[in-house]
Design a protein around this motif. Structure first.
Motif, mmCIF file in Angstrom:
data_model
loop_
_atom_site.group_PDB
_atom_site.id
_atom_site.type_symbol
_atom_site.label_atom_id
_atom_site.label_comp_id
_atom_site.label_asym_id
_atom_site.label_seq_id
_atom_site.Cartn_x
_atom_site.Cartn_y
_atom_site.Cartn_z
ATOM 1 N N VAL A 68 0.815 -1.063 -0.306
ATOM 2 C CA VAL A 68 0.130 0.058 -0.388
ATOM 3 C C VAL A 68 0.964 1.309 0.254
ATOM 4 O O VAL A 68 2.087 1.467 0.155
ATOM 5 C CB VAL A 68 -1.011 0.111 0.954
ATOM 6 C CG1 VAL A 68 -1.746 -0.900 1.004
ATOM 7 C CG2 VAL A 68 -0.299 0.015 2.718
ATOM 8 N N SER A 69 -0.072 2.276 -0.694
ATOM 9 C CA SER A 69 1.255 3.549 0.110
ATOM 10 C C SER A 69 1.209 3.934 1.065
ATOM 11 O O SER A 69 0.620 3.774 2.544
ATOM 12 C CB SER A 69 0.202 5.218 -0.648
ATOM 13 O OG SER A 69 -0.423 4.685 -0.025
ATOM 14 N N GLN A 70 2.750 4.757 1.681
ATOM 15 C CA GLN A 70 2.696 5.428 3.111
ATOM 16 C C GLN A 70 1.920 5.897 3.540
ATOM 17 O O GLN A 70 0.990 6.142 4.684
ATOM 18 C CB GLN A 70 3.871 6.189 3.118
ATOM 19 C CG GLN A 70 4.434 6.865 4.176
ATOM 20 C CD GLN A 70 3.784 7.582 4.735
ATOM 21 O OE1 GLN A 70 3.108 8.372 3.855
ATOM 22 N NE2 GLN A 70 4.016 8.744 6.085
ATOM 23 N N SER A 71 0.380 6.985 3.166
ATOM 24 C CA SER A 71 -0.467 7.886 3.427
ATOM 25 C C SER A 71 -1.558 6.534 4.207
ATOM 26 O O SER A 71 -2.008 6.993 5.024
ATOM 27 C CB SER A 71 -1.273 8.591 2.447
ATOM 28 O OG SER A 71 -1.047 8.213 0.915
ATOM 29 N N THR A 72 -1.560 5.703 3.337
ATOM 30 C CA THR A 72 -2.313 4.308 3.437
ATOM 31 C C THR A 72 -2.161 3.471 5.004
ATOM 32 O O THR A 72 -3.293 3.959 6.007
ATOM 33 C CB THR A 72 -2.473 3.119 2.651
ATOM 34 O OG1 THR A 72 -3.494 3.661 1.616
ATOM 35 C CG2 THR A 72 -3.732 2.298 3.260
ATOM 36 N N VAL A 73 -0.410 3.261 5.120
ATOM 37 C CA VAL A 73 -0.179 3.331 6.510
ATOM 38 C C VAL A 73 -0.309 4.376 7.334
ATOM 39 O O VAL A 73 -1.107 3.821 8.662
ATOM 40 C CB VAL A 73 1.080 3.174 6.145
ATOM 41 C CG1 VAL A 73 2.155 2.500 7.854
ATOM 42 C CG2 VAL A 73 1.465 1.736 5.332
ATOM 43 N N SER A 74 -0.231 5.370 7.063
ATOM 44 C CA SER A 74 -0.699 6.849 8.727
ATOM 45 C C SER A 74 -1.955 6.206 8.057
ATOM 46 O O SER A 74 -2.424 7.126 9.939
ATOM 47 C CB SER A 74 -0.056 7.999 7.265
ATOM 48 O OG SER A 74 0.569 8.773 8.469
#
Length: 258
Positions: A68-74
């Protein structure tokens, strides 16, 4: 796929936690997210949060691992970490009740952070020669965790951190042991070396006995720090750290079966 190493929980515990998180989200409409937020799925989203707590990776590395994207992780971290804490709150025992009839061992540990100031107070610990938060840990003679205090800046002495915590009230009627950092608190501690004289042989024997007993609280700290955020260097906002400590503490009790 088994996520035992990734999360620190066995399959049954992980499934139980996901079910509890689902229940919290279902019971609190305000906590529900748009469907597009759950492209990763609730199960893997909880695994992701547990992975961040256990391994303390940079979010970019977690994003690559989970696809997934880093923004999704955040977003998952920000949204689900508090839900995990709520889902496990019932597993955190009352320290006074859990310690009934037991000897209480107390020790402080440093949870390293970046060198950031906290309300004008330095985070640097002269004892540990590093920056971080002072956490007070209470355990039994068997090494079972009893309680973890709210964090205070690392520059604060163990006695100060202990007095600022709930421990003095929770363990007021318990036999307690601490190291020399707790002299004057009423706990049983080792005996100091007399100024300008050799330590009496009886004091050496006494101190060795105390050290052997207090090893159990060191084990409890080690088990708590199996989740790397309080062991490795915490990189997030300092204001969020007390809540993260509560989540890690709840997970520790959950894993132990409280």
């Amino acid at each position: 796929m088994s996520w035992n190493v990734t999360t620190g929980l066995d399959d049954e515990q992980l499934s139980g936690l996901v079910a509890r998180v689902h229940q919290v989200l279902r019971d609190d409409p305000g906590a529900l997210l748009p469907e597009r937020m759950w492209a990763l799925g609730l199960y893997r989203s909880v695994v992701l949060v547990l992975y961040l707590l256990r391994q303390n990776p940079v979010q970019e590395a977690a994003a690559e691992l989970f696809g997934v994207s880093q923004s999704t992780v955040s977003r998952r971290w920000t949204t689900l970490r508090p839900v995990v804490e709520r889902a496990l709150a019932e597993h955190v025992p009352d320290p006074a009740s859990a310690s009934a009839g037991r000897v209480v061992l107390v020790d402080g540990t440093l949870a390293p952070t970046w060198d950031w100031a906290s309300e004008g107070t330095t985070m640097f610990s002269g004892k540990h020669r590093d920056t971080g938060f002072n956490l007070q840990i209470a355990a039994t003679l068997a090494g079972d965790l009893l309680a973890v205090s709210a964090p205070v800046p690392g520059s604060r002495h163990d006695t100060y951190a202990w007095r600022q915590s709930s421990f003095p009230d929770a363990f007021a009627d318990r036999d307690s042991m601490g190291d020399l950092g707790y002299v004057g608190t009423g706990m049983l501690t080792a005996r100091r070396k007399p100024p300008g004289r050799d330590r009496p042989e009886a004091d050496k024997v006494f101190n060795q006995s105390i050290s052997k007993l207090r090893a159990a609280v060191v084990w409890a700290i080690a088990h708590l720090k199996n989740r790397k955020i309080p062991a490795a260097r915490y990189r997030g906002p300092l204001t969020a750290f007390p809540h993260i400590v509560k989540t890690i503490t709840a997970l520790t009790f959950y894993k132990k079966g409280w």
